[in-house]
Design an enzyme around this catalytic site. Structure first.
Site, PDB file in Angstrom:
ATOM      1  N   CYS A   9       0.870  -1.184   0.000  1.00 43.62           N
ATOM      2  CA  CYS A   9       0.000   0.000   0.000  1.00 43.62           C
ATOM      3  C   CYS A   9       0.906   1.233   0.000  1.00 43.62           C
ATOM      4  O   CYS A   9       2.072   1.130  -0.394  1.00 43.62           O
ATOM      5  CB  CYS A   9      -0.970  -0.021   1.177  1.00 43.62           C
ATOM      6  SG  CYS A   9      -0.187  -0.013   2.808  1.00 43.62           S
ATOM      7  N   ARG A  15      -3.307  -0.690   5.430  1.00 43.62           N
ATOM      8  CA  ARG A  15      -3.891  -1.762   4.623  1.00 43.62           C
ATOM      9  C   ARG A  15      -2.986  -2.974   4.431  1.00 43.62           C
ATOM     10  O   ARG A  15      -3.411  -4.114   4.663  1.00 43.62           O
ATOM     11  CB  ARG A  15      -4.291  -1.204   3.241  1.00 43.62           C
ATOM     12  CG  ARG A  15      -5.438  -0.212   3.305  1.00 43.62           C
ATOM     13  CD  ARG A  15      -5.579   0.583   2.012  1.00 43.62           C
ATOM     14  NE  ARG A  15      -4.475   1.510   1.819  1.00 43.62           N
ATOM     15  CZ  ARG A  15      -4.303   2.291   0.761  1.00 43.62           C
ATOM     16  NH1 ARG A  15      -5.170   2.229  -0.229  1.00 43.62           N
ATOM     17  NH2 ARG A  15      -3.289   3.125   0.690  1.00 43.62           N
ATOM     18  N   ASP A 122      -8.119   3.978   1.012  1.00 46.90           N
ATOM     19  CA  ASP A 122      -7.145   4.397   2.028  1.00 46.90           C
ATOM     20  C   ASP A 122      -7.913   4.839   3.285  1.00 46.90           C
ATOM     21  O   ASP A 122      -8.671   5.813   3.238  1.00 46.90           O
ATOM     22  CB  ASP A 122      -6.337   5.567   1.437  1.00 46.90           C
ATOM     23  CG  ASP A 122      -5.256   6.049   2.387  1.00 46.90           C
ATOM     24  OD1 ASP A 122      -5.303   5.714   3.584  1.00 46.90           O
ATOM     25  OD2 ASP A 122      -4.365   6.779   1.913  1.00 46.90           O
TER      26      ASP A 122
HETATM   27  P1  4NP Z   1      -1.776   2.777   4.123  1.00 51.40           P
HETATM   28  O1  4NP Z   1      -2.423   4.136   4.706  1.00 51.40           O
HETATM   29  O2  4NP Z   1      -1.228   3.143   2.759  1.00 51.40           O
HETATM   30  O3  4NP Z   1      -2.933   1.850   4.052  1.00 51.40           O
HETATM   31  O4  4NP Z   1      -0.705   2.367   5.100  1.00 51.40           O
HETATM   32  C1  4NP Z   1      -1.717   5.337   4.825  1.00 51.40           C
HETATM   33  C2  4NP Z   1      -0.848   5.512   5.875  1.00 51.40           C
HETATM   34  C3  4NP Z   1      -0.184   6.709   6.020  1.00 51.40           C
HETATM   35  C4  4NP Z   1      -0.408   7.733   5.113  1.00 51.40           C
HETATM   36  C5  4NP Z   1      -1.280   7.535   4.058  1.00 51.40           C
HETATM   37  C6  4NP Z   1      -1.939   6.343   3.913  1.00 51.40           C
HETATM   38  N1  4NP Z   1       0.257   8.961   5.273  1.00 51.40           N
HETATM   39  O5  4NP Z   1      -0.029   9.900   4.499  1.00 51.40           O
HETATM   40  O6  4NP Z   1       1.087   9.107   6.197  1.00 51.40           O
END
Ligand code: 4NP
Length: 152
Positions: A9, A15, A122
């Site tokens: 991800c 995720r 997300d």
């Molecule tokens: P992930 O979610 O891609 O599912 O781990 C996110 C975690 C952190 C961030 C964005 C999406 N961020 O902008 O820090």
């Protein structure tokens, strides 16, 4: 031989750690190796988001020992199949590929599901409900992936 699967991800804290934990829970270690990574470097070395740890725990899965790492081009040679949670992750992964064979290893996770969703949304800036929703989206895809690997 074990199938090596990488879940990817953006941050590798919401995720893909869940996807790693869920798929691992469905097959034994002799059958599958599962890891996860993020396309971004924001959270390297950190634990999964507390909301992902909680939703996994609710369904009997412990992801608290995972630590965030960034996706690298080396992962194309280490893994047989790479699942991206959304189209943006897919584009970021494919941008690092050197040939068609590497590109062919990359799929959207929800292509392996009967869901009308084609991307795992997300959940980072949303509430707890989002984590319940993504848990079930990922779980249904992982049921199909596990069946495919068993019958391979
Ligand atoms: P992930 O979610 O891609 O599912 O781990 C996110 C975690 C952190 C961030 C964005 C999406 N961020 O902008 O820090």
């Amino acid at each position: 031989m074990r199938t090596k699967v990488l879940m990817v991800c953006l941050g590798n804290i919401c995720r893909s750690p869940l996807a790693e934990g869920i798929l691992k829970s469905k097959l034994d270690k002799k059958t599958i190796l599962v890891d996860s990574a993020g396309t971004a470097s924001y959270h390297i070395g950190k634990k999964p988001d507390g909301r992902s740890i909680s939703i996994a725990k609710k369904y009997g899965i412990d992801i608290s020992q995972q630590r965030c790492r960034q996706f690298t081009a080396k992962d194309f040679s280490e893994f047989d199949i790479i699942y991206a949670m959304d189209r943006s992750n897919y584009a970021n992964i494919v941008a690092l590929a050197e040939n068609e064979e590497q590109i062919a290893k990359v799929h959207l996770l929800l292509q392996r599901s009967n869901s009308t969703h084609k991307e795992v949304p997300d959940p980072y800036y949303g509430g707890e409900d989002g984590f319940e929703e993504i848990y079930h989206l990922i779980d249904s895809a992982c049921n199909l992936i596990a069946q495919e690997i068993i019958h391979k």
